[in-house]
Design a protein around this motif. Sequence first.
Motif, PDB file in Angstrom:
ATOM      1  N   ASN A 117       0.879  -1.238   0.144  1.00 10.36           N
ATOM      2  CA  ASN A 117      -0.070   0.019   0.018  1.00 10.36           C
ATOM      3  C   ASN A 117       0.953   1.251  -0.074  1.00 10.36           C
ATOM      4  O   ASN A 117       2.187   1.101   0.169  1.00 10.36           O
ATOM      5  N   ILE A 118       0.463   2.353  -0.021  1.00  9.71           N
ATOM      6  CA  ILE A 118       0.936   3.579  -0.231  1.00  9.71           C
ATOM      7  C   ILE A 118       1.613   4.081   1.319  1.00  9.71           C
ATOM      8  O   ILE A 118       2.762   4.644   1.053  1.00  9.71           O
ATOM      9  N   TYR A 119       1.220   3.520   2.081  1.00  8.05           N
ATOM     10  CA  TYR A 119       1.629   3.583   3.588  1.00  8.05           C
ATOM     11  C   TYR A 119       3.159   2.987   3.717  1.00  8.05           C
ATOM     12  O   TYR A 119       3.986   3.329   4.765  1.00  8.05           O
ATOM     13  N   GLU A 120       3.531   1.995   3.072  1.00  6.89           N
ATOM     14  CA  GLU A 120       4.870   1.293   3.006  1.00  6.89           C
ATOM     15  C   GLU A 120       5.918   1.898   2.292  1.00  6.89           C
ATOM     16  O   GLU A 120       6.872   1.258   2.059  1.00  6.89           O
ATOM     17  N   GLN A 139       8.734   7.358   1.658  1.00  9.61           N
ATOM     18  CA  GLN A 139       8.439   8.588   2.095  1.00  9.61           C
ATOM     19  C   GLN A 139       7.683   8.275   3.205  1.00  9.61           C
ATOM     20  O   GLN A 139       7.533   9.121   3.988  1.00  9.61           O
ATOM     21  N   ILE A 140       6.946   7.160   3.570  1.00 10.08           N
ATOM     22  CA  ILE A 140       6.071   7.200   4.711  1.00 10.08           C
ATOM     23  C   ILE A 140       6.447   5.991   5.473  1.00 10.08           C
ATOM     24  O   ILE A 140       6.090   6.131   6.996  1.00 10.08           O
ATOM     25  N   ARG A 141       6.794   4.956   5.275  1.00  8.83           N
ATOM     26  CA  ARG A 141       7.048   3.870   5.916  1.00  8.83           C
ATOM     27  C   ARG A 141       7.743   3.890   7.081  1.00  8.83           C
ATOM     28  O   ARG A 141       7.495   3.462   8.435  1.00  8.83           O
ATOM     29  N   ARG A 160      -0.825   3.037  10.124  1.00  6.11           N
ATOM     30  CA  ARG A 160      -0.904   3.767   8.993  1.00  6.11           C
ATOM     31  C   ARG A 160      -1.271   5.119   8.944  1.00  6.11           C
ATOM     32  O   ARG A 160      -1.135   6.164   8.318  1.00  6.11           O
ATOM     33  N   VAL A 161      -2.334   5.403   9.862  1.00  4.56           N
ATOM     34  CA  VAL A 161      -3.038   6.595  10.095  1.00  4.56           C
ATOM     35  C   VAL A 161      -2.148   7.528  10.649  1.00  4.56           C
ATOM     36  O   VAL A 161      -1.946   8.586  10.063  1.00  4.56           O
TER      37      VAL A 161
END
Length: 884
Positions: free
Chosen positions: A246-249, A252-254, A279-280
């Motif tokens: 998913n985009i959360y991983e 830039q986010i993980r 993830r939130v």
Amino acid sequence: METAEIRRRYIEFFADRGHTVVPSASLVSPDPSLLFTVAGMVPFIPYLNGTVPPPYPRAVDSQKCIRTLDIEEVGRTPRHGTFFQMLGNWSFGDYFKRDAIKWAWELLTTAEADGGFGFDPADLWVTVFQDDDEAEAIWRDEVGLPAERIQRLGYADNYWMTGQPGPAGPDSEIFFDRGPAYGADGGPATGDDRYVEIWNLVFMQYEIANIRSKEDFDVVRELPNKNVDTGMGLERVAFLKQGVENIYEIDQIRPVIDAASRLSGKPYGADHEDDVRMRVVSDHIRSAMMLMLDGIVPSNEGRGYVLRRLLRRSVRAMRLLGVEEPTFGELFPTSRDAMAPAYPELVPEFSRIQRLASAEEETFLRTLTGGTAILDTAVQRTREAGSSTLAGDTAFLLHDTYGFPIDLTLEVAEEAGLTVDREAFDRLMAEQRSRAKADAKQRKRALADLSVYSEFRQRGETAFLGYDQLVTGSRVLGLVKDGASVPSIALGDIAEVILAETTLYPESGGQDADQGEIRGPGYLLEVLDVQRPVAGLVSHRVQVARGEVAVGDEAETVVDPLYRRGATQAHSATHLIHAALRQVLGPEAHQAGSYNRAGFMRLDFSWSSPLSPETRSEVEDIANLRVNEDLEVVTRVLPLEEARAMGAMALFGEKYGDVVRMVDIGGPWSRELCGGTHVAHSSEIGLINVVGESSVGATSRRIESLVGPEAFREFAAERALVSELGSSLRVPREQIVSRVADLAASLKAAERRIAEFERQALAQRVPALAQQASSAGRVTAVLEQVGDLASPDDLRALVTQVRDRLGAAPAVVALAATVGGRPVVIVATNAAARDAGVKAGPLAKRAAQVLGGGGGGRDDVAQGGGSDPARIGDALEAVRGELA
């Protein structure tokens, strides 16, 4: 492939094909009907709808965006994020479908080693609008995509419009097939998460009007200049290219997920609900950081409320992960490190961002503590009432007023064995959303149809000559009345005048519009306001004071010289105060907004605590010292990057072009990007008098000053006041403060003595009132009017003393008085009376009804009041009737 590399390849690909590289606009939308830049096309709307001529035929960009409509889906689906980056290539009347489609396919399917994204063509599907034979033919016959992987969909999926009259057209979307492990076969038409949309190609080829619904409108014509608006979701491509779920991983986010896991001690991937919470946190921390980078601060309305909500949802998610102590001190630096390669401006601004975030976290943690106490009380009262359901309005109050999340209310209620009236809560939330939507729609309707300005803007920009002169000749290009272009206006009309040149400053950059007039052969127009309805165009709102004016007439703009002088003094003073604040408080004291007009300036700046009187005086002294130094004020027009390299301050959220105007006062000490009017030397400001410093939010302060003659008049008024005080007190000026302090101390001592005398006087009335006791139903009662009293507290003391004197038998005391001209009644019961079923609350309420007001309270003591003192006797008789 790292996210930054995907961005670089996209921009390079289109730059090599003649596209101008355009930097991302701010997250603060230039469209006043939008809170945020919600899509990549928002900054280009004036070019796409023809209001403003595009400065280039084709462009490429990576645009920062924020959307919160699907905030409840964040963390639960693989692709919903509040902050996202939209890669776009744009054609303004240049290339159209064929080039847009071929280039998209080329970039997606070219091997990574050759500079492309390396997608396997067999994994890509395409949708086109149901009637767009041309797009389908290009995909099938020229690109070579098999017909079975091209699907036709309807208006809801593959037709683009704004919902307003203007440009519209079909679109074509490109999807990646993640494989059978992620859902059913059948292509994007299934709506399954297996097929991830990565690129949308919008073909604006029609003008539409009379919009009745998404599928029901009139096509007015085919546009003479057809536009291409494409958008590729950077995060979506990144999660596919990085092989994560998913985009959360993505890279830039993980890292924030990993930090949340480390802080909570809970492994990511072990529990679905915990994973959603992490993830939130990762999404909201990044989104909040980017909003604050663009100058937004937490508040209770508008953009600030959205930011506050993101921060509070992050705190709440960490609490659900079992972490109750502050975490932003670790989460935000982690997000900064992940995002800084793409946004290096985060590094110099991060200390300000961290301070804002930590202050908000600390405040909300206190809110949670206080909200829990309120909720505990509500739970107790619900139980006492014999109910198992917590009222929906209580849950809504906690959510709306105290920022207490509904999921936390549900959790606490469940722990107490209660349910929440969710239906009532949801109804109140829906009503609130409905009011907000109505307000937004009203704001949108209140904006003039900007298309009326298109024909004027097409002729070029309005030349502003007011920096160097106050009067100039011009020509009337257009007249707008009641939102429509008209050929002429006459005596008494209020309308807008569009001129080729003007010296009248349009409101912008915090500076109010100039005052003045427009005159010409046989007419005179009083200027009411000056604005820029669209970029590059100045509109003068006027009232015709004499004669009649028509399009094409000669005109002369005349600025009120006294008002302009005062405005320039105030604007230059704003720069001095800003520089003085940064000198005293440090670079974190960054301007967050301003307003100035003749004689007055207001500056909002990032800071979380009040300024001490000494600090306030120091800022004022430094600014006035700079005035006294007669510093030269230098303005220069230069490229934006050159100005930034010289250290010029820019206002957060302000949109700047490639060429900017830089204002220096005292060289680098005060160096800002500014389009306002300024004095030539700092001494022309005259005087700065700081008259106020206050809070405008948990992390913002406001400083207000009078400037020039207005500052002197304020000092003169204070001098007269001091002189009058000295005469009245018969002491010299330097002794006024100590003399007033002595008088205040004497007054307090006298008030204490008077209060003691009054208490003694009240106590002396107790025996006589107790002797008035008589039987009333099952109790002994004293029901008396006691005249005028200073406060309800005096009456309460008298009531309880009389009650205590009546002994242990069932007794009720109801005394009424006039306090400040209004009737007050207080009822007290003893324990025996309450055991007999007599309670003070209902009796006080009954008396208040007679008095024309309301009342109630505890069983032992209660109070009521009203507006009709003449009915005090009737109110006491009503209490007697209740007792009987």
